[in-house]
Scaffold this motif. Structure first.
Motif, PDB file in Angstrom:
ATOM      1  N   ALA A  26       0.830  -1.210   0.000  1.00  0.00           N
ATOM      2  CA  ALA A  26       0.000   0.000   0.000  1.00  0.00           C
ATOM      3  C   ALA A  26       0.864   1.258   0.000  1.00  0.00           C
ATOM      4  O   ALA A  26       0.471   2.292  -0.551  1.00  0.00           O
ATOM      5  CB  ALA A  26      -0.933  -0.010   1.200  1.00  0.00           C
ATOM      6  N   ALA A  27       2.043   1.167   0.625  1.00  0.00           N
ATOM      7  CA  ALA A  27       2.930   2.328   0.698  1.00  0.00           C
ATOM      8  C   ALA A  27       3.624   2.608  -0.635  1.00  0.00           C
ATOM      9  O   ALA A  27       4.051   3.729  -0.893  1.00  0.00           O
ATOM     10  CB  ALA A  27       3.980   2.115   1.790  1.00  0.00           C
ATOM     11  N   LEU A  28       3.745   1.572  -1.478  1.00  0.00           N
ATOM     12  CA  LEU A  28       4.399   1.759  -2.769  1.00  0.00           C
ATOM     13  C   LEU A  28       3.454   2.448  -3.746  1.00  0.00           C
ATOM     14  O   LEU A  28       2.271   2.133  -3.811  1.00  0.00           O
ATOM     15  CB  LEU A  28       4.843   0.416  -3.343  1.00  0.00           C
ATOM     16  CG  LEU A  28       5.932  -0.301  -2.568  1.00  0.00           C
ATOM     17  CD1 LEU A  28       6.163  -1.691  -3.150  1.00  0.00           C
ATOM     18  CD2 LEU A  28       7.221   0.494  -2.583  1.00  0.00           C
ATOM     19  N   LYS A  29       3.982   3.366  -4.501  1.00  0.00           N
ATOM     20  CA  LYS A  29       3.184   4.095  -5.481  1.00  0.00           C
ATOM     21  C   LYS A  29       3.117   3.294  -6.779  1.00  0.00           C
ATOM     22  O   LYS A  29       3.987   2.472  -7.060  1.00  0.00           O
ATOM     23  CB  LYS A  29       3.819   5.456  -5.753  1.00  0.00           C
ATOM     24  CG  LYS A  29       3.821   6.355  -4.545  1.00  0.00           C
ATOM     25  CD  LYS A  29       4.505   7.658  -4.856  1.00  0.00           C
ATOM     26  CE  LYS A  29       4.570   8.512  -3.609  1.00  0.00           C
ATOM     27  NZ  LYS A  29       5.370   9.700  -3.809  1.00  0.00           N
ATOM     28  N   LEU A  46      11.165   2.404 -28.275  1.00  0.00           N
ATOM     29  CA  LEU A  46      10.189   1.438 -28.766  1.00  0.00           C
ATOM     30  C   LEU A  46       9.354   0.886 -27.616  1.00  0.00           C
ATOM     31  O   LEU A  46       8.173   0.599 -27.765  1.00  0.00           O
ATOM     32  CB  LEU A  46      10.903   0.296 -29.493  1.00  0.00           C
ATOM     33  CG  LEU A  46      10.031  -0.800 -30.082  1.00  0.00           C
ATOM     34  CD1 LEU A  46       9.019  -0.232 -31.073  1.00  0.00           C
ATOM     35  CD2 LEU A  46      10.890  -1.859 -30.757  1.00  0.00           C
ATOM     36  N   PHE A  47       9.961   0.756 -26.431  1.00  0.00           N
ATOM     37  CA  PHE A  47       9.284   0.163 -25.294  1.00  0.00           C
ATOM     38  C   PHE A  47       9.198   1.159 -24.145  1.00  0.00           C
ATOM     39  O   PHE A  47      10.020   2.057 -24.034  1.00  0.00           O
ATOM     40  CB  PHE A  47      10.019  -1.092 -24.816  1.00  0.00           C
ATOM     41  CG  PHE A  47      10.111  -2.156 -25.864  1.00  0.00           C
ATOM     42  CD1 PHE A  47       9.004  -2.946 -26.168  1.00  0.00           C
ATOM     43  CD2 PHE A  47      11.293  -2.370 -26.552  1.00  0.00           C
ATOM     44  CE1 PHE A  47       9.086  -3.931 -27.144  1.00  0.00           C
ATOM     45  CE2 PHE A  47      11.376  -3.351 -27.525  1.00  0.00           C
ATOM     46  CZ  PHE A  47      10.272  -4.129 -27.818  1.00  0.00           C
ATOM     47  N   SER A  48       8.205   0.945 -23.292  1.00  0.00           N
ATOM     48  CA  SER A  48       8.040   1.803 -22.124  1.00  0.00           C
ATOM     49  C   SER A  48       7.280   1.060 -21.039  1.00  0.00           C
ATOM     50  O   SER A  48       6.360   0.294 -21.334  1.00  0.00           O
ATOM     51  CB  SER A  48       7.257   3.065 -22.507  1.00  0.00           C
ATOM     52  OG  SER A  48       7.012   3.862 -21.370  1.00  0.00           O
ATOM     53  N   VAL A  49       7.687   1.287 -19.797  1.00  0.00           N
ATOM     54  CA  VAL A  49       6.876   0.845 -18.662  1.00  0.00           C
ATOM     55  C   VAL A  49       5.693   1.800 -18.615  1.00  0.00           C
ATOM     56  O   VAL A  49       5.859   3.016 -18.704  1.00  0.00           O
ATOM     57  CB  VAL A  49       7.682   0.916 -17.343  1.00  0.00           C
ATOM     58  CG1 VAL A  49       6.784   0.620 -16.155  1.00  0.00           C
ATOM     59  CG2 VAL A  49       8.872  -0.017 -17.386  1.00  0.00           C
ATOM     60  N   GLN A  50       4.506   1.252 -18.508  1.00  0.00           N
ATOM     61  CA  GLN A  50       3.304   2.076 -18.509  1.00  0.00           C
ATOM     62  C   GLN A  50       3.070   2.704 -17.130  1.00  0.00           C
ATOM     63  O   GLN A  50       3.376   2.098 -16.105  1.00  0.00           O
ATOM     64  CB  GLN A  50       2.084   1.235 -18.893  1.00  0.00           C
ATOM     65  CG  GLN A  50       2.163   0.673 -20.288  1.00  0.00           C
ATOM     66  CD  GLN A  50       2.242   1.760 -21.334  1.00  0.00           C
ATOM     67  OE1 GLN A  50       1.419   2.661 -21.369  1.00  0.00           O
ATOM     68  NE2 GLN A  50       3.255   1.691 -22.185  1.00  0.00           N
ATOM     69  N   ALA A  51       2.533   3.882 -17.118  1.00  0.00           N
ATOM     70  CA  ALA A  51       2.207   4.554 -15.862  1.00  0.00           C
ATOM     71  C   ALA A  51       0.962   3.924 -15.253  1.00  0.00           C
ATOM     72  O   ALA A  51       0.081   3.431 -15.958  1.00  0.00           O
ATOM     73  CB  ALA A  51       1.966   6.040 -16.115  1.00  0.00           C
ATOM     74  N   GLU A  56       2.065  -4.307  -6.685  1.00  0.00           N
ATOM     75  CA  GLU A  56       2.009  -5.769  -6.605  1.00  0.00           C
ATOM     76  C   GLU A  56       2.059  -6.389  -7.995  1.00  0.00           C
ATOM     77  O   GLU A  56       2.801  -7.340  -8.239  1.00  0.00           O
ATOM     78  CB  GLU A  56       0.767  -6.238  -5.861  1.00  0.00           C
ATOM     79  CG  GLU A  56       0.738  -7.735  -5.662  1.00  0.00           C
ATOM     80  CD  GLU A  56      -0.386  -8.211  -4.764  1.00  0.00           C
ATOM     81  OE1 GLU A  56      -0.325  -9.369  -4.339  1.00  0.00           O
ATOM     82  OE2 GLU A  56      -1.323  -7.433  -4.494  1.00  0.00           O
ATOM     83  N   GLU A  57       1.306  -5.849  -8.932  1.00  0.00           N
ATOM     84  CA  GLU A  57       1.321  -6.371 -10.297  1.00  0.00           C
ATOM     85  C   GLU A  57       2.698  -6.191 -10.935  1.00  0.00           C
ATOM     86  O   GLU A  57       3.190  -7.071 -11.640  1.00  0.00           O
ATOM     87  CB  GLU A  57       0.249  -5.689 -11.153  1.00  0.00           C
ATOM     88  CG  GLU A  57      -1.161  -6.073 -10.785  1.00  0.00           C
ATOM     89  CD  GLU A  57      -1.451  -7.545 -11.031  1.00  0.00           C
ATOM     90  OE1 GLU A  57      -0.962  -8.115 -12.028  1.00  0.00           O
ATOM     91  OE2 GLU A  57      -2.172  -8.134 -10.214  1.00  0.00           O
ATOM     92  N   ALA A  58       3.329  -5.043 -10.692  1.00  0.00           N
ATOM     93  CA  ALA A  58       4.661  -4.800 -11.240  1.00  0.00           C
ATOM     94  C   ALA A  58       5.669  -5.793 -10.663  1.00  0.00           C
ATOM     95  O   ALA A  58       6.496  -6.346 -11.396  1.00  0.00           O
ATOM     96  CB  ALA A  58       5.098  -3.365 -10.944  1.00  0.00           C
TER      97      ALA A  58
END
Length: 113
Positions: A26-29, A46-51, A56-58
């Motif tokens: 919960a503390a992680l953004k 070409l690639f990007s981590v999505q905002a 948890e999913e990351a």
């Protein structure tokens, strides 16, 4: 004498650990957009981590990527010789440790194999 009603199963997870993990996650953004990899002539990646991906999913995705890296490294090690084999084994152990840390943060059991 056989009991008619079995004892309830003991919880497999530690409730205190679950609370600590929930507080940590919960503390992680959520993620911020972050381009990576090679860029074209205009500087576009070409690639990007999505905002907006929750932590948890990351972390689950990171654990999967580390498992894949571990398996590839294991295959390469079998074909290597000499100094390469030692370097690859060092990388394998680093990847294993990184994955263990991520899985410990997520309180996920490590799959056999």
């Amino acid at each position: 004498m056989k009991k008619l009603v079995p004892d309830p199963p003991r919880p497999l997870r530690d409730p205190e650990l679950d609370r600590a993990n929930a507080n940590l996650l919960a503390a992680l953004k959520p993620t911020q957009a972050r381009p990576f990899g090679l860029r074209d002539a205009q500087g576009n990646a070409l690639f990007s981590v999505q905002a907006g991906v929750n932590a948890e999913e990351a972390l689950l995705h990171v654990a999967l990527l580390l498992k894949c890296a571990e398996e590839v490294s294991d295959e390469i090690t079998e074909r290597a010789s000499g100094i390469e084999r030692g370097l690859i084994w060092s990388m394998v152990h680093s990847v294993e440790m990184a994955r263990a840390v991520v899985e410990a943060l997520l309180d996920r059991p490590r799959p056999a194999g």
